[in-house]
Design an enzyme around this catalytic site. Structure first.
Site, PDB file in Angstrom:
ATOM      1  N   HIS A 373       0.815  -1.207   0.000  1.00 41.87           N
ATOM      2  CA  HIS A 373       0.000   0.000   0.000  1.00 41.87           C
ATOM      3  C   HIS A 373       0.854   1.265   0.000  1.00 41.87           C
ATOM      4  O   HIS A 373       0.468   2.280  -0.581  1.00 41.87           O
ATOM      5  CB  HIS A 373      -0.982   0.013   1.176  1.00 41.87           C
ATOM      6  CG  HIS A 373      -0.384  -0.258   2.515  1.00 41.87           C
ATOM      7  ND1 HIS A 373      -0.007  -1.512   2.917  1.00 41.87           N
ATOM      8  CD2 HIS A 373      -0.105   0.555   3.554  1.00 41.87           C
ATOM      9  CE1 HIS A 373       0.479  -1.451   4.144  1.00 41.87           C
ATOM     10  NE2 HIS A 373       0.432  -0.208   4.546  1.00 41.87           N
ATOM     11  N   CYS A 687      -8.681  -9.612 -11.416  1.00 40.65           N
ATOM     12  CA  CYS A 687      -7.815  -8.487 -11.076  1.00 40.65           C
ATOM     13  C   CYS A 687      -6.537  -9.048 -10.454  1.00 40.65           C
ATOM     14  O   CYS A 687      -6.397 -10.257 -10.266  1.00 40.65           O
ATOM     15  CB  CYS A 687      -8.513  -7.519 -10.119  1.00 40.65           C
ATOM     16  SG  CYS A 687      -9.163  -8.270  -8.619  1.00 40.65           S
TER      17      CYS A 687
END
Length: 758
Positions: A373, A687
């Protein structure tokens, strides 16, 4: 006995008395160099190299060579499993290639000048279970090495193992002993791992050192009176306000919360008034700031709560800003990061946003690891970031010139003019070339034979929405709702979430938007959640398990999504890490309850969202028919799917080679999942990294996948790939891959690069 075999036997005899080789060497480096010269001479090969294993970095490092460019020593590094040399280390088996440059495992390092050498032979150097390194020989003549050479080189490596183990140990000790003095990487060039692309050149700011240095102890005499202190307070407040505005412009998700703790402390009587009292009692202003900040830092550091311990950085940052305004430094080493290259051990997302607000030039993480992240945020903000295994960089002098190349992962410390000019020329050339991110066709993407493929965008931050539109995305296939949580110092309220989600919906102007509910846990932890430390967080209270356990947080998010989707035609809510139909029903019931609440409250909202789930766990594969009867749609998250299918922590370098998307079990499980979804007429997308991997796209189309959800930056390349394929050819190709029973067999098929346009 042939002459060659006799030479090999002589070499083994010579190597049997290694003590003479050691005692006759001036130092370790000289011993290694004499060793490669000896082996090269006996095997009659122009190239011989020794790579030693750096256990701290989990990398192989070129330590001695004859035949390759000597400047490559200490510069060439590769992880286990990377390239031919890394493959030897990972498999503990010899690798012999007659045409090395044609091998799919070949990795070229320009520093080595090795393209002349076609024949390649390498064997592992081990002592028991201890990894020591790799011994390599190369030759210009193709197919030069045979089984005799392999046997001889293996025996040589076995004899060298004990001595090389000691050599590696001594080099490690030298490195460790020199850490406190200076940069112990002992090189101006450091090979790292790219985390966010781009180029940056600026003076170093060592994160956590600039402000800590200012508040840890006086470098000069203490100074400052009450007037100076009040002036510093005003300057600090103005700086924070400006930073907050810039931060909110670049990341609207951050709202006004990133510097909230700083503003609150500036207004907190227990914090500022204590400094005032000390100044009124006769203490210089600088000493008052140090003393009070030090008391708070110690208090917070001793807290058992992680979210309170994290606030130490806020106190250091605020106190450092006060100190820099009290004692301005002429060389601008007062902690301002504007135009600097920041060197840090680690960064929280909120800290990264502070640096973005200061217009940092680039970032080097010097501790060998980066959470996904933080890398994603850095890429979204277009801040170049490189990760290196070189903790000694934290001892770099403030202000040292540093150049980083985030495209390939290179770091240059105090680079010479030649290096700087080379990168400047490259960047000027880039600016003259049309940008690849020019607007893409908004029409549907079709294969060569006319089959429509929906290209959807993965979105992490609002800043990426314009690019998604520019790239012609057919909608948002995955909006990761955790990022507004990750970049804040506390849980966002329902209203704050609503404002973010509403911008996502409005940006798509009627196109579909899929909101994935909060997916935290594992590496994406919220310090302010104050959750217990788990022994195995990837298998712990994460994703849907967390939100079901904390229903109030779950309901706030679902309500915010439903309200934001009011007036939208095609909103969807998707649950992550579902393992059973029971979990799916519990999560869906939360949506139903929230709909009832919003109706009762008379709040505008979307009344019938599609409700789907991520396919990430092996448990789902065998229950797909039952899930298809319950869910409106599916999305396969390949990163976690591969990780859980194969039991591999993909962030763990020691087992990274076992993370194989091309594993037959993974391919067959994907095929089964897609087939069931198609049979039940339920939309399914994919994805994760596999979705934009051009080597895997033909397989995905071949098994029936018609929706790919990818980061916007990959859309032009993926669109070009798709338009050159035909479905019939992809189906035949997928059938061939599904029939392969081993990873090596699948890789062999993938390496052929067949023509799939027919």
């Amino acid at each position: 006995m042939t002459a060659k075999r006799q030479d090999l036997l002589n070499m083994l005899c010579d190597l049997s008395d290694l003590s003479a080789l050691v005692t006759g060497s001036e130092n370790i480096e000289n011993f290694l160099q004499r060793t490669v010269l000896l082996v090269s001479g006996h095997l009659e090969t122009p190239v011989c190299s020794i790579y030693l294993y750096d256990e701290t970095a989990d990398e192989l490092v070129l330590k001695a060579t004859v035949g390759l460019n000597p400047e490559a020593v200490d510069r060439v590094r590769m992880g286990s499993g990377q390239g031919l040399v890394g493959t030897v280390m990972a498999s503990s088996q010899p690798v012999c290639e007659g045409h090395a440059s044609q091998s799919p495992r070949f990795r070229y390092f320009p520093e080595t000048d090795e393209l002349l050498y076609e024949s390649f032979l390498a064997v592992p150097i081990r002592k028991g279970v201890v990894k020591i390194g790799v011994l390599v020989v190369q030759h210009t003549e193709p197919d030069y090495f045979d089984t005799t050479d392999i046997t001889a080189l293996k025996a040589t490596a076995a004899q060298l193992a004990a001595v090389l183990e000691n050599a590696r140990l001594l080099m490690d000790l030298q490195r460790m002993c020199s850490i406190p003095e200076k940069l112990a990487c002992n090189q101006s060039f450091i090979k790292g791992q790219r985390a966010a692309g781009g180029f940056a050149f600026g003076r170093a700011r060592v994160w956590g050192k600039s402000h800590v240095r200012l508040i840890a102890g006086p470098d000069t005499s203490e100074s400052g009176d009450m007037a100076d202190f009040r002036r510093a307070i005003g300057q600090t407040a103005a700086q924070l306000d400006a930073l907050q505005r810039r931060c909110a412009e670049r990341l609207p998700e951050s709202a006004s919360l990133i510097f909230a703790a700083h503003f609150m402390m500036l207004k907190d009587p227990k914090f500022i008034d204590r400094m005032v009292e000390k100044i009124e009692s006769g203490s210089p202003a600088t000493r008052a700031v140090r003393d009070v900040a030090g008391q708070y830092i110690q208090l917070f550091t001793d807290s058992p709560h992680p979210y309170i311990r994290e606030k130490v950085s806020d106190i250091e940052d605020l106190a450092g800003r006060l100190m820099s305004n009290l004692v301005p430094l002429a060389d601008d080493q007062n902690g301002n990061s504007g135009g600097k290259v920041v060197i840090a051990r680690e960064l929280y997302p909120s800290e990264l946003l502070k640096l973005a607000a200061e217009s940092v030039a680039g970032i080097v993480l010097a501790n060998g690891g980066v959470t996904s992240h933080v890398a994603i945020i850095s890429r979204s903000l277009k801040i170049p970031m490189v990760v290196v295994q070189c903790p000694e960089l934290m001892h770099l002098d403030e202000g040292t010139p540093v150049l980083i190349d985030g495209d390939v992962g290179n770091v240059f410390v105090d680079p010479d003019k030649t290096v700087i000019d080379r990168y400047d020329a490259r960047n000027q050339a880039r600016r003259q070339v049309p940008v690849a991110a020019e607007p893409q066709p908004a029409g549907p993407t079709r294969t060569l034979d006319g089959t429509r493929i929906h290209l959807l965008a993965n979105i992490n931050l609002l800043a990426e929405l314009p690019l998604a539109g520019q790239m012609g995305a057919a909608g948002i296939g995955l909006y990761r709702t955790e990022f507004p949580f990750l970049i804040r110092p506390s849980f966002p309220s329902e209203t704050e979430q609503y404002l973010v989600y509403r911008k996502v919906v409005e940006s798509m102007t009627g196109k579909p938007v899929v909101f994935r509910t909060l997916d935290i846990g594992g590496e994406k932890t919220l310090s302010y959640a104050d959750a217990e430390t788990e022994p195995n967080p990837e298998l712990g209270l994460r994703s849907i398990r967390f939100t079901l356990a904390y229903r109030d947080i779950f309901e706030q998010q679902v309500r915010a999504i439903l309200r934001a989707a009011a007036g939208s035609r095609t909103p969807a809510i998707m649950f992550p890490l579902i393992s059973s139909v029971d979990d799916f029903r519990k999560a869906r019931q939360v949506v139903t309850d929230c709909l009832d609440q919003l109706r009762a409250e008379g709040l505008e909202h979307h009344d019938h969202p599609a409700i789907g789930m991520m396919v990430e766990l092996p448990a789902v594969v065998e229950s797909m028919a039952e899930f298809a009867a319950e869910a409106d749609f599916f999305a396969i998250g390949t990163n976690d799917f591969v990780q859980y299918m194969l039991g591999v922590d993909r962030s763990n370098k020691r087992v990274a080679d076992y993370y194989r998307p091309e594993h037959p079990s993974v391919l067959r499980a994907l095929n089964r999942v897609v087939r069931v979804a198609i049979e039940h007429k339920k939309p399914i997308s994919i994805c994760g990294e596999m979705a934009h991997d051009e080597t895997m796209i033909p397989f995905l189309l071949g098994i029936g996948m018609r929706r790919l959800s990818i980061d916007p930056q990959f859309m032009p390349a993926v669109r070009t790939c798709i338009t050159g394929l035909t479905i019939d050819a992809c189906q035949a190709y997928a059938g061939e891959l599904l029939a392969a029973g081993s990873v090596s067999a699948v890789r062999e098929i993938l390496s052929r690069q067949p023509n799939l346009a027919a």
